[in-house]
Design an enzyme around this catalytic site. Structure first.
Site, mmCIF file in Angstrom:
data_model
loop_
_atom_site.group_PDB
_atom_site.id
_atom_site.type_symbol
_atom_site.label_atom_id
_atom_site.label_comp_id
_atom_site.label_asym_id
_atom_site.label_seq_id
_atom_site.Cartn_x
_atom_site.Cartn_y
_atom_site.Cartn_z
ATOM 1 N N HIS A 4 8.626 46.558 57.432
ATOM 2 C CA HIS A 4 8.741 47.994 57.670
ATOM 3 C C HIS A 4 7.464 48.570 58.285
ATOM 4 O O HIS A 4 6.929 49.566 57.798
ATOM 5 C CB HIS A 4 9.062 48.724 56.358
ATOM 6 C CG HIS A 4 10.446 48.480 55.843
ATOM 7 N ND1 HIS A 4 10.882 48.911 54.603
ATOM 8 C CD2 HIS A 4 11.523 47.869 56.402
ATOM 9 C CE1 HIS A 4 12.143 48.566 54.418
ATOM 10 N NE2 HIS A 4 12.556 47.931 55.490
ATOM 11 N N HIS A 27 15.024 52.262 53.558
ATOM 12 C CA HIS A 27 14.705 51.291 54.605
ATOM 13 C C HIS A 27 14.620 52.068 55.912
ATOM 14 O O HIS A 27 15.138 53.169 56.031
ATOM 15 C CB HIS A 27 15.779 50.219 54.664
ATOM 16 C CG HIS A 27 15.893 49.414 53.396
ATOM 17 N ND1 HIS A 27 15.970 48.058 53.369
ATOM 18 C CD2 HIS A 27 15.944 49.821 52.095
ATOM 19 C CE1 HIS A 27 16.061 47.627 52.119
ATOM 20 N NE2 HIS A 27 16.055 48.686 51.325
HETATM 21 P P1 FAD Z 1 13.297 47.541 67.580
HETATM 22 O O1 FAD Z 1 14.671 47.732 67.093
HETATM 23 O O2 FAD Z 1 12.589 46.313 67.173
HETATM 24 O O3 FAD Z 1 13.372 47.626 69.165
HETATM 25 C C1 FAD Z 1 12.351 47.188 70.023
HETATM 26 C C2 FAD Z 1 12.975 46.500 71.211
HETATM 27 O O4 FAD Z 1 12.021 46.402 72.250
HETATM 28 C C3 FAD Z 1 13.439 45.080 70.909
HETATM 29 O O5 FAD Z 1 14.750 44.897 71.392
HETATM 30 C C4 FAD Z 1 12.437 44.217 71.668
HETATM 31 O O6 FAD Z 1 12.944 42.967 72.089
HETATM 32 C C5 FAD Z 1 12.080 45.115 72.825
HETATM 33 N N1 FAD Z 1 10.763 44.848 73.418
HETATM 34 C C6 FAD Z 1 9.595 44.660 72.780
HETATM 35 N N2 FAD Z 1 8.596 44.475 73.662
HETATM 36 C C7 FAD Z 1 9.154 44.592 74.891
HETATM 37 C C8 FAD Z 1 8.631 44.536 76.201
HETATM 38 N N3 FAD Z 1 7.326 44.327 76.438
HETATM 39 N N4 FAD Z 1 9.492 44.668 77.249
HETATM 40 C C9 FAD Z 1 10.811 44.881 77.044
HETATM 41 N N5 FAD Z 1 11.347 44.959 75.808
HETATM 42 C C10 FAD Z 1 10.528 44.812 74.755
HETATM 43 N N6 FAD Z 1 15.807 48.600 58.011
HETATM 44 C C11 FAD Z 1 16.841 49.118 57.329
HETATM 45 O O7 FAD Z 1 17.062 50.323 57.403
HETATM 46 N N7 FAD Z 1 17.632 48.341 56.536
HETATM 47 C C12 FAD Z 1 17.401 47.010 56.383
HETATM 48 O O8 FAD Z 1 18.132 46.343 55.652
HETATM 49 C C13 FAD Z 1 16.315 46.450 57.081
HETATM 50 N N8 FAD Z 1 16.057 45.136 56.964
HETATM 51 C C14 FAD Z 1 15.151 44.567 57.800
HETATM 52 C C15 FAD Z 1 15.050 43.181 57.822
HETATM 53 C C16 FAD Z 1 14.227 42.566 58.744
HETATM 54 C C17 FAD Z 1 14.142 41.069 58.775
HETATM 55 C C18 FAD Z 1 13.464 43.346 59.648
HETATM 56 C C19 FAD Z 1 12.569 42.687 60.665
HETATM 57 C C20 FAD Z 1 13.537 44.727 59.610
HETATM 58 C C21 FAD Z 1 14.387 45.350 58.710
HETATM 59 N N9 FAD Z 1 14.556 46.731 58.690
HETATM 60 C C22 FAD Z 1 15.551 47.270 57.939
HETATM 61 C C23 FAD Z 1 13.751 47.611 59.551
HETATM 62 C C24 FAD Z 1 14.497 48.191 60.762
HETATM 63 O O9 FAD Z 1 15.487 47.332 61.207
HETATM 64 C C25 FAD Z 1 13.486 48.483 61.879
HETATM 65 O O10 FAD Z 1 12.468 49.300 61.371
HETATM 66 C C26 FAD Z 1 14.096 49.178 63.078
HETATM 67 O O11 FAD Z 1 15.217 48.481 63.542
HETATM 68 C C27 FAD Z 1 13.054 49.301 64.182
HETATM 69 O O12 FAD Z 1 13.590 49.945 65.307
HETATM 70 P P2 FAD Z 1 12.701 50.202 66.600
HETATM 71 O O13 FAD Z 1 13.516 50.947 67.550
HETATM 72 O O14 FAD Z 1 11.401 50.791 66.167
HETATM 73 O O15 FAD Z 1 12.331 48.759 67.166
#
Ligand code: FAD
Length: 569
Positions: free
Chosen positions: A506, A549
């Protein structure tokens, strides 16, 4: 279709990025390009299987970021997982859908973000949500599943509900009785998604209840809309950095990418670049583009475009541990039972704990500031810590999440203190965009973080000494009383905790929404300070950890970000 210039480029087709891209492309005259480093995971069973949590770890759709050796947290590096495919981390997460305690979102406003509070965010949680009302209650019997209709949204793209994997006959009720029999009873909470999280509850998940498959950001926000002619997605394309208009002003005009075939090219955006690469990537993209701390940038020969030293600072994660007990019954399904105790429910001496912590805050703040070379200021950190203290001891937010996961003849538990005080950072370690970053969450840097983690372990032991659970369970198999004695103090728990924890996955706050003078990286419209047309919309912007979460709050913030952007156009 090939278009040479887009109105908006969304960097990262993950949880937040696909929300913003979807909503912006509702405007027909707007061209949106999403650039995603990974491929499609639409048919990947490691994604779709609702019982397959963990199966995607270590595969090609997991970034598996490595931290620095954790000086205070056992010495070894930790792995922080994150999804790498269209859908991002929503593809590999635990699907848990829980929000935050109301006062935690209100604290975003207290820290200086006018207009960001529970009341203004709650509608966005609901806007994204397509809550699936369980229509057949026969399969719910004995599961304990319940909800408050007023806490949910029904028209949003993201399916939220329960799957048959979450059922288990009558165990929910037995656990509830156990919680009611504890020294300090843990109240039953019918629905933790309305802003009051404390208590024992069964949360919903991001599942498609009918198909019994995972619901992720791509399934919710992209695939049903992929025929929109103004919504473009490039897969297997890595964004290396922003490109700037010539001149001294920081106006981004595109991004440099490395395509799947290895060639590098420039893609132009006429309006904005929206960073949604996740909290361990978006700040790095700013640094690679010259936005950050000149001391960091100059080390790697990057010219400073915007001096914004707190880029990558304020990193907050949680630490996950577990205890295990033998079960006298065999379990085959995968239910999820969670308790969120408040400080008074978890610590019998909460007042004394609070007093001691309050006295330590100035010291903790100074420790954090000195660890990052005073990039964030001790007096500002102290103020944030006091806000966090108030949340724990005055607003009584949950101080831990306690999960019970029976499987086979075992009661597994997982737990984490919800609001650690440690603040770490993430920075580039090279000008090469493909190089691994320096990630340092500084797990267990501050004593209270261990104190809370140890108390949560004692709390779990107490559950298994309380009827009816005491009679349903056998002995503790991990760590076991021979490893950590009954009644062990924090020191007694320390080595088990520090040698067996993992990241709770997280990570937040690395491009925090806060006033610039107290260390913020983006303003209340999520624009990067000093740059006219770059926003961050992912988990990086959350100024404080939340007790739920992260994904629900990530989706909600992204929904609001889309409205902010639309309203400016
Ligand atoms: P992300 O969803 O990670 O999106 C970032 C995207 O950018 C990715 O697709 C990546 O490939 C892309 N990217 C990165 N760098 C580049 C680049 N240079 N060029 C192009 N693309 C790039 N949350 C919950 O609410 N419930 C849960 O049960 C839960 N369990 C979890 C379990 C795990 C194992 C993990 C890792 C996280 C969990 N979380 C959970 C947390 C939650 O899923 C994340 O906090 C959330 O999805 C993050 O969203 P985001 O948009 O910040 O990033």
């Amino acid at each position: 279709t090939s278009v040479s210039t887009y109105d908006y480029i969304v960097v990262g087709g993950g949880t937040s990025g696909l929300v913003v891209a979807n909503r912006l492309s509702e405007l027909e005259n707007i061209n949106v390009l999403v650039i995603e480093a990974g491929g499609s995971a639409y048919d990947n069973v490691n994604v779709t299987d609702t019982g397959g949590y963990g199966n995607a770890f270590g595969t090609e759709i997991d970034w598996a970021y490595k931290t620095k050796d954790q000086e205070y947290g056992g010495g070894a590096p930790q792995t922080v997982r994150a999804g790498k495919a269209l859908g991002g981390t929503s593809l590999i997460n635990g699907m848990v859908y829980t929000r935050a305690q109301k006062s935690q979102i209100d604290a975003w406003e207290t820290v200086g973000n006018k207009g960001w509070n529970w009341e203004t965010l709650f509608p966005y949680y609901k806007k994204g949500e397509g809550f699936q009302v369980p229509d057949d209650y026969s399969w719910l019997e004995g599961s304990g599943v319940a909800y408050d209709p007023a806490d949910h949204g029904y028209k949003g793209p993201l399916k939220v509900g329960w799957s048959s994997n979450q059922l288990n006959d009558g165990l929910a009720q037995k656990l509830n009785t156990t919680y009611q029999n504890m020294d300090v009873p843990i109240p039953y909470n019918k629905d933790a998604n309305g802003g009051q999280m404390v208590g024992y509850t069964l949360y919903p998940k991001t599942v498609d209840s009918k198909l019994n498959i995972r619901e992720d950001a791509a399934r919710a926000y992209y695939y049903p809309y992929q025929s929109r002619s103004n919504l473009h997605v490039w897969l297997n394309t890595n964004v290396n950095k922003l490109t700037w208009k010539s001149g001294d002003d920081a106006i981004a005009d595109g991004v440099e990418v490395t395509l799947a075939n290895g060639t590098t090219s420039i893609v132009k955006a006429s309006r904005e670049i929206i960073l949604a690469a996740g909290s361990l990537k978006s700040p790095l993209l700013l640094e690679l583009s010259g936005v950050g701390n000149p001391d960091v940038l100059s080390k790697y020969g990057i010219k400073t475009k915007v001096n914004l030293p707190t880029v990558g600072e304020n990193l907050q994660d949680q630490m996950n541990n577990g205890l295990a007990f033998d079960s006298k019954t065999k379990y085959s399904k995968v239910p999820d039972y969670v308790a969120y105790p408040s400080v008074g429910q978890m610590f019998s001496n909460a007042t004394a704990v609070g007093k001691q912590l309050l006295a330590n805050l100035p010291k903790y703040a100074a420790q954090v500031a000195s660890a990052n070379g005073n990039v964030t200021k001790s007096k500002d950190i102290e103020r944030f810590f006091k806000i966090q203290w108030d949340l724990i001891f005055k607003s009584h937010i949950p101080v831990a999440e306690i999960l019970l996961e029976p499987s086979g003849y075992t009661y597994d538990t997982e737990y984490w203190a919800t609001v650690p005080f440690a603040r770490g950072n993430v920075h580039i370690s090279s000008a090469d965009p493909t190089a691994a970053a320096s990630i340092d969450p500084k797990y267990f840097m501050l004593d209270f973080d261990l104190q809370a983690q140890a108390q949560a372990a004692r709390f779990i032991r107490q559950i298994f000494q309380t009827e009816p659970f005491a009679s349903m369970a056998g002995s503790e198999t991990s760590p076991g009383l021979s490893s950590v004695a009954a009644g062990a103090d924090d020191q007694g728990w320390s080595s088990f905790i520090k040698n067996n924890y993992r990241s709770n996955f997280h990570p937040i706050s690395t491009a925090a929404m806060m006033p610039k003078e107290v260390g913020g990286v983006v303003d209340t419209s999520l624009k990067v300070y000093g740059v006219s047309n770059v926003r961050v919309v992912d988990a990086s912007v959350m100024p404080f950890q939340v007790c739920g979460h992260l994904q629900s709050t990530v989706y909600a913030v992204a929904e609001r970000a889309a409205d902010i952007i639309k309203n400016e156009n």
